[in-house]
Design an enzyme around this catalytic site. Sequence first.
Site, PDB file in Angstrom:
ATOM      1  N   GLU A   1       0.845  -1.204   0.000  1.00  0.00           N
ATOM      2  CA  GLU A   1       0.000   0.000   0.000  1.00  0.00           C
ATOM      3  C   GLU A   1       0.870   1.240   0.000  1.00  0.00           C
ATOM      4  OE1 GLU A   1      -2.403  -0.193   3.572  1.00  0.00           O
ATOM      5  OE2 GLU A   1      -2.754  -2.331   3.255  1.00  0.00           O
TER       6      GLU A   1
ATOM      7  N   LYS B   1       2.160   4.546   1.536  1.00  0.00           N
ATOM      8  CA  LYS B   1       2.212   5.028   2.911  1.00  0.00           C
ATOM      9  C   LYS B   1       1.850   6.511   2.873  1.00  0.00           C
ATOM     10  CE  LYS B   1       5.138   4.846   7.005  1.00  0.00           C
ATOM     11  NZ  LYS B   1       4.900   6.176   7.512  1.00  0.00           N
TER      12      LYS B   1
ATOM     13  N   ASP C   1       1.229  10.205   4.023  1.00  0.00           N
ATOM     14  CA  ASP C   1       1.978  11.004   4.995  1.00  0.00           C
ATOM     15  C   ASP C   1       1.071  12.028   5.677  1.00  0.00           C
ATOM     16  OD1 ASP C   1       4.094  11.803   6.443  1.00  0.00           O
ATOM     17  OD2 ASP C   1       5.091  12.908   4.846  1.00  0.00           O
TER      18      ASP C   1
ATOM     19  N   TYR D   1      -7.441   2.221   6.448  1.00  0.00           N
ATOM     20  CA  TYR D   1      -6.768   1.003   5.976  1.00  0.00           C
ATOM     21  C   TYR D   1      -6.895  -0.189   6.911  1.00  0.00           C
ATOM     22  CZ  TYR D   1      -3.164   3.457   8.695  1.00  0.00           C
ATOM     23  OH  TYR D   1      -2.497   4.149   9.659  1.00  0.00           O
TER      24      TYR D   1
ATOM     25  N   LYS E   1      10.716   3.356   3.379  1.00  0.00           N
ATOM     26  CA  LYS E   1      10.653   4.813   3.258  1.00  0.00           C
ATOM     27  C   LYS E   1      11.502   5.282   2.074  1.00  0.00           C
ATOM     28  CE  LYS E   1       9.526   7.306   6.638  1.00  0.00           C
ATOM     29  NZ  LYS E   1       9.336   7.454   8.004  1.00  0.00           N
TER      30      LYS E   1
ATOM     31  N   CYS F   1      27.852  44.238   6.372  1.00  0.00           N
ATOM     32  CA  CYS F   1      26.461  43.787   6.447  1.00  0.00           C
ATOM     33  C   CYS F   1      25.690  44.291   5.226  1.00  0.00           C
ATOM     34  CB  CYS F   1      25.812  44.309   7.736  1.00  0.00           C
ATOM     35  SG  CYS F   1      24.048  43.942   7.805  1.00  0.00           S
TER      36      CYS F   1
ATOM     37  N   CYS G   1      23.015  46.968   6.707  1.00  0.00           N
ATOM     38  CA  CYS G   1      23.330  48.236   7.377  1.00  0.00           C
ATOM     39  C   CYS G   1      24.774  48.680   7.174  1.00  0.00           C
ATOM     40  CB  CYS G   1      22.998  48.139   8.868  1.00  0.00           C
ATOM     41  SG  CYS G   1      24.153  47.102   9.774  1.00  0.00           S
TER      42      CYS G   1
ATOM     43  N   CYS H   1      26.514  40.269  11.955  1.00  0.00           N
ATOM     44  CA  CYS H   1      26.556  41.722  11.995  1.00  0.00           C
ATOM     45  C   CYS H   1      26.389  42.144  13.449  1.00  0.00           C
ATOM     46  CB  CYS H   1      25.416  42.284  11.140  1.00  0.00           C
ATOM     47  SG  CYS H   1      25.107  44.025  11.472  1.00  0.00           S
TER      48      CYS H   1
ATOM     49  N   CYS I   1      20.575  47.596  13.113  1.00  0.00           N
ATOM     50  CA  CYS I   1      20.453  46.879  11.837  1.00  0.00           C
ATOM     51  C   CYS I   1      18.984  46.469  11.634  1.00  0.00           C
ATOM     52  CB  CYS I   1      21.374  45.658  11.857  1.00  0.00           C
ATOM     53  SG  CYS I   1      21.301  44.694  10.355  1.00  0.00           S
TER      54      CYS I   1
HETATM   55  S1  IVH Z   1      -0.556   0.233   8.832  1.00  0.00           S
HETATM   56  C1  IVH Z   1       0.403  -1.834  12.721  1.00  0.00           C
HETATM   57  N1  IVH Z   1      -0.886   1.344   6.457  1.00  0.00           N
HETATM   58  O1  IVH Z   1       2.412   4.970   9.096  1.00  0.00           O
HETATM   59  C2  IVH Z   1       0.029  -1.234  11.437  1.00  0.00           C
HETATM   60  N2  IVH Z   1       0.060   2.643   8.198  1.00  0.00           N
HETATM   61  O2  IVH Z   1       4.757   4.001  10.760  1.00  0.00           O
HETATM   62  C3  IVH Z   1      -0.026   0.225  11.496  1.00  0.00           C
HETATM   63  N3  IVH Z   1       0.569   4.953   7.571  1.00  0.00           N
HETATM   64  O3  IVH Z   1       1.066   5.031  12.336  1.00  0.00           O
HETATM   65  C4  IVH Z   1      -0.283   1.006  10.359  1.00  0.00           C
HETATM   66  N4  IVH Z   1      -0.128   4.816   5.496  1.00  0.00           N
HETATM   67  O4  IVH Z   1       0.076   6.619  10.557  1.00  0.00           O
HETATM   68  C5  IVH Z   1      -0.450   1.497   7.726  1.00  0.00           C
HETATM   69  N5  IVH Z   1      -1.244   2.217   4.328  1.00  0.00           N
HETATM   70  C6  IVH Z   1      -0.827   2.373   5.588  1.00  0.00           C
HETATM   71  C7  IVH Z   1      -0.304   3.608   6.057  1.00  0.00           C
HETATM   72  C8  IVH Z   1       0.132   3.686   7.379  1.00  0.00           C
HETATM   73  C9  IVH Z   1       0.395   5.602   6.417  1.00  0.00           C
HETATM   74  C10 IVH Z   1       1.159   5.553   8.807  1.00  0.00           C
HETATM   75  C11 IVH Z   1       0.335   5.351  10.048  1.00  0.00           C
HETATM   76  C12 IVH Z   1       1.194   4.589  11.009  1.00  0.00           C
HETATM   77  C13 IVH Z   1       2.561   4.862  10.478  1.00  0.00           C
HETATM   78  C14 IVH Z   1       3.440   3.683  10.840  1.00  0.00           C
END
Ligand code: IVH
Length: 668
Positions: A109, A111, A113, A222, A311, A406, A409, A424, A430
């Site tokens: 999936e 992730k 943010d 999710y 990541k 600077c 000034c 400065c 300034c």
């Molecule tokens: S699963 C134990 N799925 O990432 C499973 N987390 O570092 C927990 N996050 O606290 C989460 N997208 O805030 C999961 N598709 C996704 C996610 C996701 C973002 C975030 C979430 C979690 C953090 C974990």
Amino acid sequence: MKEKIEQLREELNNHNYNYYVLGVPTISDIEFDALMKELETLEKQYPEFFDPLSPTQRVGSDLTEKGVKVKHARPMLSLSNSYSFEDVVAFSNRVKETIKEDTIEYNTELKLDGISISVIYEHGRLLQALTRGDGEQGEDVTSSVKAISSIPLKLRSGNKIPERIEVRGEIILPWKRFKEINEERARVGEELFANPRNAVSGTIKQYSPALVAHRKPEAYMYYIYADDASFLPQSISERIKLLHSLGFKTESHGKVCRSTDEILEFIKHWESKRDDLPFATDGIVIKVDEIRLQEELGLTAKSPKWAIAYKYPAERKESKLIGVEFQVGRTGTVTPVGIMDPLHLSGTIVRRASLHNADYIKSMDLRLGDIVAVEKGGEIIPKIVGVRTDLRNDGATSPIVFPSNCPECGTPLVRKEDVAAIYCPNSTECPPQIINSIEHFCSRKALNINIGPETIKELYGKGMVKDASDLYTLTPMHLIQLKGFKERSALKLYDSIKDSVSTPYHRVLYALGIPQVGETTAKLLAQRFKSLDNISIQTIESLCEVEGIGEIVAGSIRGYFQEERHTSFINRLKAAGLKLEVETTSEQTITSKKLDGMTFVVSGIFSSHSRDEIKELITQNGGKVASSISSKTSKVIAGENMGPQKLEKANQLNIPIISEDDFLSLIH
Ligand code: IVH
């Protein structure tokens, strides 16, 4: 009439779902507003049919739960992070060691943010929403979450829904809204959000449903738990489909992968493609799809063994360096800033990037016209992290010369021993140093005066404000002369300045802008020395006795108070009525145990105390505060307009409801 009201509610819920979850509106905004108006009128006429989960109530109430901590029914775990393909391969090998099956399926999936959220539904109705907090305990943010249109207030399903379900996911802010909000903030001179995650977290933690409705974050879910496990399908991928059918927005780019190679392909695919998504993603989450296998793999204390997050590295791009500007900060430090041909980086257009200091430029042997690598970390200002000397051509020959005077000034610059900074020394005259100090004084964590940098510049330019203490001499008549100010805005700023005099002492101390004294140090100092006068007479040795304060910081504090202009500035603040010592009332924590072992729910509006004050009184007297009524509640303290649902629940469970006066007599 009840049917009519119910029917309107359902109709509006459907339109909301079509618009916010499916993204396919089925009626015009005008028609939608008309239906909403009709429902509002009927609800006003027939208050007996009030429902806190009516679509009219998404932003209906200002009664928020500010900071109430609630324990999660199941801890909200985090994921272990990986940064390389080797880590991912190692994860899949670990899984294979435990699970001796030929093919293991992984749900991969995006992730998202943002910030994670847990939403609890009882009998299909939204009951409570909690932030992750420390994983064990989160904060109650129900009212804010109700204002997120993609979260259903009532679940959509013809099937029988278990009594209690918990849904988890991520609240995010799409790039488009993020940019609009930052543009809006820039216009009124507010600090910009560094990234959508900070913007979401800043939005939810304000406990203002109206603000949430304005900023329009979205929620993608999710994960789902239910007290009746037979309701849930046996894999993550199927559970996501279930979430969708219950009315939640779910992320549609996930994929079931059947091998490590497929997972790595998925990761590679999204590394560049993620720029085209409407929201920020910082990686990929890989989960063993089948629940049966997840159970076999189990958990560690912090994270499941059946999942891992990959990541992506911080985004890095190249552009041409076309100039260098030298910026003078609040404390006089001169920072070189690279100006580049505009480039797209992590969702924003970047033209300027930090070059840190003279030594940094020298170590890279940077020249104007060079192609530079730019990276964006968690901060707003990106950094120049490298130079492509291999691409240097005849055009890139001019070295970057650090000015000796600077740029603002003209004062000769000084190099600070032991640190690479050049500064400065003209702190009294300034202009950017003074303007930036006033800005710092007014900033949110300091005096929190609602004023933009342009206004501060103008006030300084016109000689109306020479330092922050002059702000307190301004009247609405002065302010109305400023660019863009009318009666209302002048009064508003005047009030904001006036209100700031009650800012607690430790924040005033931070606002002074003593070099090396940030928010935390200011708090430590204020805790130890109960007044500014007391700090000003301390020796370096006694300052060093405060934990967390070393010689450099102590020297800076001592140096600050030795300058006459600083002491006269402090005297002017004192004369303006600012708090320069610990307030005795806030210090007096009443420590009665009169409410020991009792749990209270506070609801409604009270006549002589605010809800927060009542909650404080409860904890000061040894009691506990809960946000929702359960069999563990000892008493409900009810003010005016207590929610009918709470009333019903309290009656059902036979929990005594007491008034504000009854409560006060308990503790006096
Ligand atoms: S699963 C134990 N799925 O990432 C499973 N987390 O570092 C927990 N996050 O606290 C989460 N997208 O805030 C999961 N598709 C996704 C996610 C996701 C973002 C975030 C979430 C979690 C953090 C974990």
